[in-house]
Structure formats: structure tokens, C-alpha cells
Design a protein around this motif. Structure first.
Motif, mmCIF file in Angstrom:
data_model
loop_
_atom_site.group_PDB
_atom_site.id
_atom_site.type_symbol
_atom_site.label_atom_id
_atom_site.label_comp_id
_atom_site.label_asym_id
_atom_site.label_seq_id
_atom_site.Cartn_x
_atom_site.Cartn_y
_atom_site.Cartn_z
ATOM 1 N N ALA A 423 0.790 -1.307 -0.042
ATOM 2 C CA ALA A 423 0.123 0.048 -0.119
ATOM 3 C C ALA A 423 0.996 1.272 0.023
ATOM 4 C CB ALA A 423 -1.032 -0.032 1.172
ATOM 5 N N ALA A 424 2.030 1.252 0.699
ATOM 6 C CA ALA A 424 2.858 2.157 0.800
ATOM 7 C C ALA A 424 3.565 2.616 -0.661
ATOM 8 C CB ALA A 424 3.803 2.062 1.811
ATOM 9 N N SER A 425 3.807 1.500 -1.381
ATOM 10 C CA SER A 425 4.270 1.380 -2.798
ATOM 11 C C SER A 425 3.340 2.043 -3.809
ATOM 12 C CB SER A 425 4.878 0.063 -3.281
ATOM 13 O OG SER A 425 5.741 -0.460 -2.398
ATOM 14 N N TYR A 426 2.202 1.592 -3.860
ATOM 15 C CA TYR A 426 1.277 2.060 -4.860
ATOM 16 C C TYR A 426 0.500 3.413 -4.567
ATOM 17 C CZ TYR A 426 -2.677 -0.776 -2.511
ATOM 18 O OH TYR A 426 -3.266 -1.327 -1.591
ATOM 19 N N SER A 427 0.813 4.094 -3.385
ATOM 20 C CA SER A 427 0.310 5.240 -3.034
ATOM 21 C C SER A 427 1.337 6.126 -3.228
ATOM 22 C CB SER A 427 -0.132 5.212 -1.607
ATOM 23 O OG SER A 427 0.671 5.116 -0.569
ATOM 24 N N THR A 428 2.568 5.991 -3.732
ATOM 25 C CA THR A 428 3.312 6.815 -3.767
ATOM 26 C C THR A 428 3.820 6.940 -5.178
ATOM 27 O OG1 THR A 428 4.276 6.428 -1.583
ATOM 28 C CG2 THR A 428 5.896 7.483 -2.910
ATOM 29 N N TYR A 429 3.737 7.783 -5.903
ATOM 30 C CA TYR A 429 4.194 7.990 -7.448
ATOM 31 C C TYR A 429 4.952 9.069 -7.742
ATOM 32 C CZ TYR A 429 -0.470 10.434 -6.276
ATOM 33 O OH TYR A 429 -1.349 11.135 -5.612
ATOM 34 N N LEU A 430 6.161 8.798 -8.396
ATOM 35 C CA LEU A 430 7.191 9.904 -8.567
ATOM 36 C C LEU A 430 6.689 10.825 -9.558
ATOM 37 C CD1 LEU A 430 9.909 7.356 -8.397
ATOM 38 C CD2 LEU A 430 9.267 8.516 -6.685
ATOM 39 N N LEU A 431 5.924 10.451 -10.633
ATOM 40 C CA LEU A 431 5.607 11.161 -11.583
ATOM 41 C C LEU A 431 4.133 10.976 -11.915
ATOM 42 C CD1 LEU A 431 8.696 10.478 -14.085
ATOM 43 C CD2 LEU A 431 8.201 12.460 -12.742
ATOM 44 N N PRO A 432 3.415 12.202 -12.502
ATOM 45 C CA PRO A 432 2.102 12.202 -12.646
ATOM 46 C C PRO A 432 1.670 11.162 -13.413
ATOM 47 C CG PRO A 432 3.086 14.465 -12.661
ATOM 48 C CD PRO A 432 4.211 13.557 -12.882
ATOM 49 N N TYR A 433 2.228 10.939 -14.685
ATOM 50 C CA TYR A 433 1.538 9.688 -15.524
ATOM 51 C C TYR A 433 1.105 8.637 -14.889
ATOM 52 C CZ TYR A 433 5.672 7.002 -15.794
ATOM 53 O OH TYR A 433 6.541 6.171 -15.608
ATOM 54 N N GLN A 434 2.084 8.340 -13.658
ATOM 55 C CA GLN A 434 1.715 7.111 -12.914
ATOM 56 C C GLN A 434 0.227 6.846 -12.318
ATOM 57 O OE1 GLN A 434 6.055 7.288 -11.221
ATOM 58 N NE2 GLN A 434 4.719 5.685 -10.270
ATOM 59 N N ALA A 435 -0.333 8.040 -12.053
ATOM 60 C CA ALA A 435 -1.518 8.102 -11.545
ATOM 61 C C ALA A 435 -2.676 8.935 -12.392
ATOM 62 C CB ALA A 435 -1.686 8.955 -10.047
ATOM 63 N N PRO A 436 -3.304 8.285 -13.224
ATOM 64 C CA PRO A 436 -4.237 8.862 -14.366
ATOM 65 C C PRO A 436 -5.153 10.056 -13.237
ATOM 66 C CG PRO A 436 -4.213 6.556 -14.986
ATOM 67 C CD PRO A 436 -3.283 6.656 -13.566
ATOM 68 N N PRO A 437 -5.687 9.839 -12.408
ATOM 69 C CA PRO A 437 -6.821 10.788 -11.689
ATOM 70 C C PRO A 437 -6.035 12.049 -11.325
ATOM 71 C CG PRO A 437 -6.992 8.461 -10.606
ATOM 72 C CD PRO A 437 -5.847 8.347 -11.693
ATOM 73 N N ILE A 438 -4.740 11.913 -11.070
ATOM 74 C CA ILE A 438 -3.854 13.141 -10.741
ATOM 75 C C ILE A 438 -3.760 14.014 -12.223
ATOM 76 C CG2 ILE A 438 -1.723 13.892 -10.284
ATOM 77 C CD1 ILE A 438 -3.197 13.095 -7.753
ATOM 78 N N LEU A 439 -3.313 13.238 -13.078
ATOM 79 C CA LEU A 439 -3.254 14.022 -14.465
ATOM 80 C C LEU A 439 -4.424 14.655 -14.920
ATOM 81 C CD1 LEU A 439 -0.793 12.181 -16.618
ATOM 82 C CD2 LEU A 439 -0.562 14.353 -16.003
ATOM 83 N N ILE A 440 -5.774 13.857 -14.872
ATOM 84 C CA ILE A 440 -6.944 14.496 -15.098
ATOM 85 C C ILE A 440 -7.320 15.503 -14.280
ATOM 86 C CG2 ILE A 440 -9.518 13.932 -15.315
ATOM 87 C CD1 ILE A 440 -7.660 12.568 -17.416
ATOM 88 N N GLY A 441 -7.288 15.400 -12.915
ATOM 89 C CA GLY A 441 -7.532 16.543 -12.144
ATOM 90 C C GLY A 441 -6.421 17.815 -12.499
ATOM 91 N N ALA A 442 -5.463 17.821 -12.681
ATOM 92 C CA ALA A 442 -4.387 18.704 -12.961
ATOM 93 C C ALA A 442 -4.841 19.502 -14.413
ATOM 94 C CB ALA A 442 -2.996 18.409 -13.422
ATOM 95 N N GLN A 443 -5.328 18.738 -15.345
ATOM 96 C CA GLN A 443 -5.826 19.113 -16.792
ATOM 97 C C GLN A 443 -7.084 19.985 -16.262
ATOM 98 O OE1 GLN A 443 -5.831 17.009 -20.102
ATOM 99 N NE2 GLN A 443 -3.486 17.320 -20.152
ATOM 100 N N LEU A 444 -7.886 19.320 -15.661
ATOM 101 C CA LEU A 444 -9.320 20.079 -15.321
ATOM 102 C C LEU A 444 -9.102 21.412 -14.511
ATOM 103 C CD1 LEU A 444 -11.610 16.969 -14.309
ATOM 104 C CD2 LEU A 444 -11.746 18.348 -16.273
ATOM 105 N N GLY A 445 -8.050 21.553 -13.483
ATOM 106 C CA GLY A 445 -7.795 22.672 -12.982
ATOM 107 C C GLY A 445 -6.772 23.604 -13.770
ATOM 108 N N GLN A 446 -6.269 23.116 -14.842
ATOM 109 C CA GLN A 446 -5.279 24.061 -15.657
ATOM 110 C C GLN A 446 -3.945 24.259 -14.843
ATOM 111 O OE1 GLN A 446 -7.573 27.180 -17.021
ATOM 112 N NE2 GLN A 446 -8.022 26.262 -19.022
ATOM 113 N N ILE A 447 -3.452 23.142 -14.252
ATOM 114 C CA ILE A 447 -2.250 23.337 -13.413
ATOM 115 C C ILE A 447 -1.140 23.225 -14.427
ATOM 116 C CG2 ILE A 447 -0.781 22.361 -11.509
ATOM 117 C CD1 ILE A 447 -3.230 23.587 -10.559
ATOM 118 N N PRO A 448 -0.281 24.010 -14.449
ATOM 119 C CA PRO A 448 1.288 24.034 -15.181
ATOM 120 C C PRO A 448 1.798 22.827 -14.971
ATOM 121 C CG PRO A 448 0.940 26.228 -14.344
ATOM 122 C CD PRO A 448 0.054 25.280 -13.607
#
Length: 483
Positions: A423-448
Motif C-alpha cells: 500500500a505504501a508503494s502504490y500510493s507513492t507515485y514519482l511522476l504524474p503519468y503513473q496516477a491518471p486521476p492526478i493528471l486528469i485533475g490537473a488538466q481540469l484545473g489547468q495546473i502548469p
């Protein structure tokens, strides 16, 4: 030129400014990184390592270049997905139903529905109304605003089972809150508020069993491979105190210090916020109905994707009241293509067995030793974190859980105990592409993109340094791990 004084008034239209900023960021991405990736991909094609499954050298090269493009943002993320689709089909590295499996996934339809929901929230002004009420109840301090946003995100992780659904619901509201708090287009405060909503609802959810896909994959694999059923409260006790609460506190601290800002002049609103108009009430009614369905999916059995799609249809059938007159012309296809590409890449890696082969190659080289608890924890957790770079988040439990017996023998811990560490491993992502929800949220919020990459990597490293040792100690204290 940037906005002045934390307001939205600029001498250059905001859309032009954002476009210029994105272009500068793309040009500033280190070209050397992609050059190294391309050279490495060429070496794999012409001199494939012996551990690669037969006939997968070209697949590995294409995957490596795709991961490099996603990780660096060298070209737009949606364009990277199209590059991957074209290369995968031209070179026939996997069947079409595998390459394009992202389009048939439920996550794709959650995002589609969520985009329409967000469109309606903006179109009717409901987001601004919600933001007004939230701002009125939050203390007038920047740190309190960030902490409050993270807390709301964490609470939603208990209510809604899907991370994608939470992103598309919370991010438009977070953007409206940033507007009402007086943060300009490029302000640190705006970035911090949106990231607080994104990471706040995603980071803590890994400590709540049904709240995201990797948890569900882990639970299902534990039952199917090892015959071990893990209960909701049991999983919560293992992980929530550290991976949920303490990491959320760390998130607040990092956001406040990484993106320092002050609350600007808030947009004036009439005393005692005006009541919702008819369209806003209808939008809110449908949204609350969707939220209730999401929260009770274990009872009725309707998947989150189809709840989101049903809500989207209600909004679309009420155009132009609840959405623009031409909603599909206003729909941003970027998040959909991004998600489909990442899911397709993961499916290709799973289909060809590349990620599993890499992990099995690495496993015998790790210096496990029974009785060395801290070292064994570090090797399992860091090994899983490294594996996620190749497989994305759900791939860690999918590959790691079947190796439970091997890990148990190497560490001297029971299978259930050693696999709890994942659980510690798959909850720790080094880069955004590893976690699609993070990338999607960033695109929706227009985060650089560069700000997102820096924050994701920095927060991951701090989590490894500060949170992993505390998680190990907690598992020792409650008796999950022996010394």
C-alpha cells in the motif's frame, strides 16, 4: 504579462497568457532527457536484454518513449497518447482491443460524465455559489484554506468510491474557490488550492479500501491468489493513521511552503449569499443524486461510470439551460485522450509481461534477510514504488501480490504481512503519468505541467523519507510486522 495584485484583470487576455506560458514551459523542458530516452530505446531494439520476454524489444522501446513523453511533458499529453496509438498499431505490438482498451474502460466514461458535470457547474454558476458559501465559512488565512480543502477531499474519499469521480466533482469547485479567494490566473495560491483538492482526495484514499482502483486490485488479488479476505476496518487500521492522516498533514505543509501566497481581495458577494436560481437548483439536485448513487454503489450495484453518464445525459438533455447550446463543441477532449492513452499503455505492458519480467529480474538481486525488518520493509516498499514507474499504480498489486510467497520466504514475514507493505508503494507515485486521476485533475484545473511534475516528485520523495519509516513503525506497533 502576468496579472497584477492577485486580480484577474490583465493587459493580455488570460487565454493568451496561459498559451504563452504553456509554450515557454514546453520549450524549457530538458531536451536532453528525451534524447537519453530515445538512445536507450534504440539500444533495447538493437540489443535487447536477455530478461525481456521474446519479441517485446520494440514494445519496450515504444513504451519507454511514451513514458518519457508523459513524464517530461515534451509534447502535450493528449498528443503523446495519439503518438502511442499510432506507433502501437503501425508496429502491431498488441491487438487493437488491448491498445484501445482505455476507451472501453469505465474510467473513460467516468471522466466523460465528469467533464459534462463540471461544464454544468460552471455554466449555471453553481460552482461560484458553492465557493461563496465555503469561503464564508473558512478562516481568513491561507494555510487554513489549504488545510480545509485537503480535509474536504479526504472526507469525499470516504463517500465516493472512485478517484476519477471525485476529481471531476471537486476540481471545478476548487477553481471557483480560488477565484473567490482572489487568486489570479498564475498565482501560487490558485495552484495550491487546486492541488489540495486533487491530492487531498487521492493521497488519503489509498488508506480506505474501496476508494480507488489499486486498493480494489490488491484486495481482489489477495482473495483470489492467497485466499485472504481483508476487511474494511482492518485495512483502515493498518494504513489510515499514517498513509491517511499523517500524509494529509504533510500535504498541507508542503503545499503551503511550496506555493507561498496570501489571500487576495475576495470577490464581493451580497450579504447572506443569494439563493440558487432554478437552473442551479436543478444542477445541484442531479449532482446530489449522483453523489448518493456513488456513495451507495455497494447496495444498488450500478457502477460509478454509469452514474456519471446518467447525470451527464440529464444535463445534456437540458441544454442550453444546464450546459452550453453546443456542449460537444465546448468539450475538452484532452483529458479523455490522456486517460485512454495511459490505460492503453498499461494494458500493453500487462499483455506483453514486460513489467512483471523486469520485477522478477530485479527480485533475486535484492538483499532480503529474515529478521532485518526495516531493511525488508524498505526493499519491498521502494521496489514497488520503482515498479509503478513501468506499470502505473494498479500494476503494483497486480504483479506484487502473486509474488507474495516469494516475498514471504525472503523476508520471513507471513504473506499477509509482507503484502500489506505494498500500500505504501502504490500510493507513492514519482511522476504524474503513473496516477491518471492526478493528471486528469490537473488538466481540469489547468495546473502548469512543470509545477505538477515538480510537486509530485518532491512530495513522493518526502513521503519516502518521512512517511515510510512511520508506516513501518506503525505496522510494528499494531503487530502486523515482526522485527
Amino acid at each position: 504579462m502576468p496579472c497584477v495584485g492577485g486580480t484577474r484583470s490583465c493587459s493580455v487576455p488570460p487565454s493568451t497568457y496561459k498559451g504563452d506560458r504553456m509554450i515557454r514551459e514546453r520549450l524549457n523542458v530538458p531536451v536532453a532527457v528525451m534524447a537519453i530516452v530515445v538512445v536507450a530505446a534504440g539500444l533495447i531494439v538493437f540489443n535487447p536484454p536477455g530478461w525481456l520476454p521474446e519479441g517485446t524489444a520494440l514494445t519496450t522501446a515504444i513504451a519507454l518513449i511514451t513514458i518519457g513523453l508523459y513524464a517530461t511533458g515534451f509534447i502535450a499529453e493528449a498528443m503523446t497518447s495519439l503518438v502511442f496509438f499510432l506507433a502501437a498499431m503501425l508496429f502491431a505490438i498488441a491487438p487493437a482491443d488491448v491498445v484501445f482498451s482505455g476507451f472501453s474502460s469505465s474510467a473513460f466514461w467516468i471522466i466523460f460524465g465528469g467533464l459534462i458535470i463540471g461544464m454544468s457547474i460552471r455554466h449555471t454558476g453553481l460552482g461560484q455559489q458553492i465557493a461563496d458559501r465555503l469561503i464564508a465559512r473558512l478562516p481568513g488565512r491561507y494555510s487554513a484554506l489549504i488545510a480545509g480543502t485537503v480535509t474536504v477531499g479526504l472526507l469525499f474519499a470516504f463517500l465516493m468510491p472512485g478517484a476519477m469521480g471525485r476529481m471531476v466533482l471537486l476540481v471545478p469547485i476548487a477553481v471557483a474557490v480560488a477565484d473567490r479567494a482572489g487568486f489570479g490566473e498564475a498565482a501560487n495560491g490558485r495552484i495550491a488550492v487546486v492541488l489540495a483538492a486533487i491530492f487531498g482526495t487521492h493521497v488519503g484514499s489509498f488508506a480506505i479500501l474501496p476508494s480507488n482502483t489499486p486498493n480494489v486490485v490488491w484486495s481482489g488479488a489477495m482473495a483470489s491468489v492467497h485466499g485472504l479476505e481483508v476487511g474494511y476496518m482492518e485495512y483502515l487500521a493498518w494504513h489510515f493513521p499514517v498513509l491517511g492522516i499523517l500524509r494529509s498533514v504533510l500535504l498541507v505543509v508542503v503545499l503551503v511552503y511550496a506555493f507561498p501566497d496570501r489571500l487576495g481581495p475576495r470577490t464581493e458577494t451580497p450579504a447572506g449569499a443569494p439563493p440558487l436560481d432554478r437552473d442551479q437548483r436543478l444542477t445541484a439536485f442531479v449532482l446530489l443524486g449522483a453523489l448518493a448513487m456513488w456513495a451507495s454503489d455497494a447496495v444498488h450495484g450500478v457502477g460509478p461510470a454509469w452514474v456519471a453518464l446518467a447525470a451527464a445525459l440529464v444535463y445534456l438533455l437540458n441544454a442550453p439551460r444546464l450546459v452550453p447550446a453546443r456542449p460537444f463543441a465546448a468539450l475538452d477532449m484532452g483529458p479523455l485522450l490522456l486517460l485512454a492513452g495511459i490505460l492503453g499503455l498499461g494494458a500493453v505492458l500487462a499483455y506483453t509481461g514486460i513489467g512483471e519480467a523486469a520485477f522478477k529480474q530485479l527480485l533475486p538481486m535484492l538483499p532480503f534477510e529474515p529478521g532485518e525488518g526495516a531493511r525488508n520493509y524498505a526493499l519491498v516498499s521502494l521496489g514497488g514504488t520503482a515498479l509503478a514507474v513501468l506499470t502505473a499504480m494498479p500494476g503494483v498489486p497486480a504483479i506484487g501480490v502473486p509474488l507474495g510467497d516469494t516475498l514471504a520466504t525472503a523476508t520471513g514475514w507471513p504473506v499477509e504481512s509482507v503484502l500489506t507493505i505494498l500500500a505504501a508503494s502504490y500510493s507513492t507515485y514519482l511522476l504524474p503519468y503513473q496516477a491518471p486521476p492526478i493528471l486528469i485533475g490537473a488538466q481540469l484545473g489547468q495546473i502548469p505541467y512543470r509545477a505538477l511534475v515538480r510537486f509530485t516528485l518532491g512530495f513522493a520523495l518526502l513521503s519516502i523519507i518521512l512517511i515510510f519509516p512511520l508506516h513501518y513503525l506503525w505496522l510494528r506497533i499494531i503487530g502486523v510486522l515482526a522485527g
